[in-house]
Structures are given as C-alpha cells and as structure tokens.
Write an enzyme that holds these catalytic residues in place. Structure first.
Site, PDB file in Angstrom:
ATOM      1  N   LYS A   1       0.823  -1.221   0.000  1.00 43.87           N
ATOM      2  CA  LYS A   1       0.000   0.000   0.000  1.00 43.87           C
ATOM      3  C   LYS A   1       0.854   1.266   0.000  1.00 43.87           C
ATOM      4  O   LYS A   1       2.037   1.234   0.282  1.00 43.87           O
ATOM      5  CB  LYS A   1      -1.008  -0.047   1.162  1.00 43.87           C
ATOM      6  CG  LYS A   1      -2.129  -1.046   0.826  1.00 43.87           C
ATOM      7  CD  LYS A   1      -3.259  -1.091   1.802  1.00 43.87           C
ATOM      8  CE  LYS A   1      -4.307  -2.090   1.284  1.00 43.87           C
ATOM      9  NZ  LYS A   1      -5.328  -2.421   2.269  1.00 43.87           N
TER      10      LYS A   1
ATOM     11  N   ARG B   1      -3.218 -10.378   4.573  1.00 41.79           N
ATOM     12  CA  ARG B   1      -3.704 -10.346   3.180  1.00 41.79           C
ATOM     13  C   ARG B   1      -2.543  -9.854   2.332  1.00 41.79           C
ATOM     14  O   ARG B   1      -2.140  -8.713   2.441  1.00 41.79           O
ATOM     15  CB  ARG B   1      -4.917  -9.419   3.092  1.00 41.79           C
ATOM     16  CG  ARG B   1      -5.576  -9.391   1.722  1.00 41.79           C
ATOM     17  CD  ARG B   1      -6.809  -8.490   1.734  1.00 41.79           C
ATOM     18  NE  ARG B   1      -7.431  -8.463   0.417  1.00 41.79           N
ATOM     19  CZ  ARG B   1      -6.993  -7.708  -0.594  1.00 41.79           C
ATOM     20  NH1 ARG B   1      -5.947  -6.920  -0.435  1.00 41.79           N
ATOM     21  NH2 ARG B   1      -7.600  -7.754  -1.769  1.00 41.79           N
TER      22      ARG B   1
HETATM   23  N1  HH2 Z   1      -7.380  -4.091   0.777  1.00 45.48           N
HETATM   24  C1  HH2 Z   1      -7.730  -4.046  -0.517  1.00 45.48           C
HETATM   25  C2  HH2 Z   1      -8.818  -4.802  -0.994  1.00 45.48           C
HETATM   26  N2  HH2 Z   1      -9.516  -5.599  -0.165  1.00 45.48           N
HETATM   27  N3  HH2 Z   1      -9.891  -6.474   1.994  1.00 45.48           N
HETATM   28  C3  HH2 Z   1      -9.568  -6.513   3.288  1.00 45.48           C
HETATM   29  N4  HH2 Z   1     -10.272  -7.281   4.132  1.00 45.48           N
HETATM   30  N5  HH2 Z   1      -8.524  -5.789   3.811  1.00 45.48           N
HETATM   31  C4  HH2 Z   1      -7.769  -4.969   3.022  1.00 45.48           C
HETATM   32  O1  HH2 Z   1      -6.828  -4.310   3.546  1.00 45.48           O
HETATM   33  C5  HH2 Z   1      -8.086  -4.885   1.624  1.00 45.48           C
HETATM   34  C6  HH2 Z   1      -9.178  -5.661   1.143  1.00 45.48           C
HETATM   35  C7  HH2 Z   1      -6.941  -3.180  -1.456  1.00 45.48           C
HETATM   36  O2  HH2 Z   1      -5.850  -3.864  -1.996  1.00 45.48           O
HETATM   37  P1  HH2 Z   1      -5.849  -4.575  -3.439  1.00 45.48           P
HETATM   38  O3  HH2 Z   1      -6.902  -5.630  -3.511  1.00 45.48           O
HETATM   39  O4  HH2 Z   1      -4.491  -5.051  -3.735  1.00 45.48           O
HETATM   40  O5  HH2 Z   1      -6.136  -3.376  -4.441  1.00 45.48           O
HETATM   41  P2  HH2 Z   1      -7.418  -2.907  -5.229  1.00 45.48           P
HETATM   42  O6  HH2 Z   1      -8.466  -2.509  -4.251  1.00 45.48           O
HETATM   43  O7  HH2 Z   1      -6.909  -1.742  -6.054  1.00 45.48           O
HETATM   44  O8  HH2 Z   1      -7.899  -4.050  -6.086  1.00 45.48           O
END
Ligand code: HH2
Length: 265
Positions: free
Chosen positions: A202, A237
């Site tokens: 992040k 995660r």
């Molecule tokens: N962060 C993201 C998405 N889903 N779910 C949980 N429970 N906790 C988190 O910290 C979290 C999440 C964001 O990260 P990412 O999926 O890599 O990115 P994007 O939202 O751009 O797909």
C-alpha cells in the site's frame, strides 16, 4: 491470504489476471508458495477507482470462482455488493470479505444463511471513491475498534458463525492513522476475534520506504506485517506469498524460542 484481483485497474496487479486461465494459474502458484486462503476480488477499491456494475463484477469473478473451488484451500470473495456475494456463496465460497464492514444488512444475512465467517473491514465511509475525504478522527484506534466491535456484535447476533476484524489499512486513513493502528493492533486483538491485517504494497509503505513502484514494496510490507503479527494479527492479506512464508518461518521460530525460555524461567 493470497490476493487475486480480477480487475483491469487494481493498484498493484491490475490487468494481470483477468483471463480465467491466468487467474487459476496465479491461484495455484500462491497455494504452492504457501497460501492458506485465496481472496478473489472483481472491483478495485483504491481511492478514485471507477465504479463497477453488479453485472460486470459477476462476469469477472463467478467463472473464476467456480474453477478455484477445486483447489485444496478455502476461497474468499472480496465484494461490497450483496448480489455478487449471494452468487459467490451459492457456488460454495468459504468466506465473505466485505470492505464496507457489513453495513448492508443483506451481507450479514447472507453470511448467516450460508454459515460462513465474515471479514468486517473498517472504512470511515462506505464509498471508496470519497473515503480519503473522511480521514478525520479524534482517536483513530478507538473509533476503528468501536466500529468493528459494534459490527461484530450485530453479525454474531444475526447468526454469522465467526467474524474476522480488519482495521482497513489505507481506507480513509492517512500515513499517521495507518501507523497508529498497526502500532496498537493489540487493542483490536483484545476484542477476542481473529484479526486480519492488509498492508500489502500500500501507498504508506511506498512513502516510508521510498519505493514508488507498488510491486517493489515487499520488504516494507513484510516489516509492517511482522509487526502486526507480533501484536496478534493472525491473517495477513498479501500479494507476495513466498516472501511472507519465508519471513514468518524465521519470525515464528524465534518467537517459539522466546516462549520456551520464558516458560522455563
Ligand atoms: N485491501 C484491498 C482490498 N480488499 N480487503 C480486506 N479485508 N482488507 C484490506 O486491507 C483490503 C481488502 C486493497 O488492496 P488490493 O486488492 O491489492 O487493491 P485494489 O483494491 O486496487 O484491487
């Protein structure tokens, strides 16, 4: 928990796993590297991401979920939409990951009906597009804790079998907020539920480490995650499964030794 984003625009791996074959291959690779759980998402929640319709999100995730359910690890669906959650759970998905924190009662009802655990994530406002405008707290740790405690209580009362609490790193939070939350994660752990930490790649990791490219933020991610584990987080995660497995093998061996010595004393 290995991250599998079936999106064109996720902040660190968007566009890489949109084809079902590529997604399945990536999931298999994460399992081989040691993932215990795969989290599948069809909508980017990064600040300012374009909204995705229910139909489009279903089109992205449902065929891949069907294929992934043959893997030997549980599968989680990362969605804010009850319509998507309903179809994913009907297919047999094992965990509901709702970044909007089960604010919609239909999400609670679905997790209860299918008897699956739910991840309750904190964000100060249910819309990721504007969440950074709501990054304003008198006591971020206390407010996140209170929100998660309330939502957990509601979910358990409604029959959800188990909840996992997640402070929502980067969701409507500044660098300072993220640091305070990770430093005091033990206050969430003290609520007595499993705690998930998701700091992987992040922005604040990039800010602190000086690494601009999201894919290069592995070392900074590991530092944040190991600190979280030392505070009691039990699910991470992550995008980089192998690196986490290696770091955790060393960390947990040292930790086990520490307990053995203090037990002898
Ligand atoms: N962060 C993201 C998405 N889903 N779910 C949980 N429970 N906790 C988190 O910290 C979290 C999440 C964001 O990260 P990412 O999926 O890599 O990115 P994007 O939202 O751009 O797909």
């Amino acid at each position: 928990m290995g991250v599998l984003n079936l999106t064109p625009d996720s902040f660190s791996d968007g566009g890489r796993y949109q084809k079902p074959e590529a997604a399945l291959e990536r999931a298999r690779q994460m399992v081989v590297e040691g993932a215990d759980l795969i989290d599948v998402g069809g909508e980017s929640t990064r600040p300012g991401a374009a909204p995705v319709s229910v139909e489009e999100e279903k089109r992205r995730v449902l065929p891949v979920l069907e294929a992934l359910l043959s893997l030997e690890v549980p599968i989680s669906i990362d969605t804010r939409k009850p319509e998507v959650a309903a179809e994913a759970l009907a297919l047999g998905v094992h965990l509901l990951n709702d970044v909007s924190g089960l604010r919609d009662e239909r999400m609670v009802a679905l997790a209860a009906h299918y008897g699956v655990p739910a991840v309750i994530m904190h964000m100060p406002h249910p819309d990721p597009a504007t969440m950074q405008q709501h990054a304003c707290y008198a006591d971020v740790v206390g407010e996140v804790r209170a929100f998660l405690q309330t939502q957990a209580h509601k979910a358990l009362m409604a029959g959800v079998p188990q909840v996992v609490l997640d402070p929502g790193i980067g969701f409507g939070k500044t660098l300072e907020h993220n640091l305070q939350i990770i430093a005091h994660l033990d206050r969430l752990v003290a609520l007595g539920h499993a705690v998930l930490l998701g700091a992987s790649r992040k922005r604040f990791i990039g800010t602190l480490s000086g690494v601009e490219q999201a894919e290069g933020r592995i070392m900074g991610t590991l530092a944040a995650h190991l600190f979280g584990v030392s505070q009691g987080a039990c699910i991470l995660r992550v995008h980089d499964v192998r690196a986490h497995r290696e770091a955790l093998a060393v960390w947990s061996a040292i930790e086990a030794h520490q307990h053995r010595l203090s037990g002898e004393a």
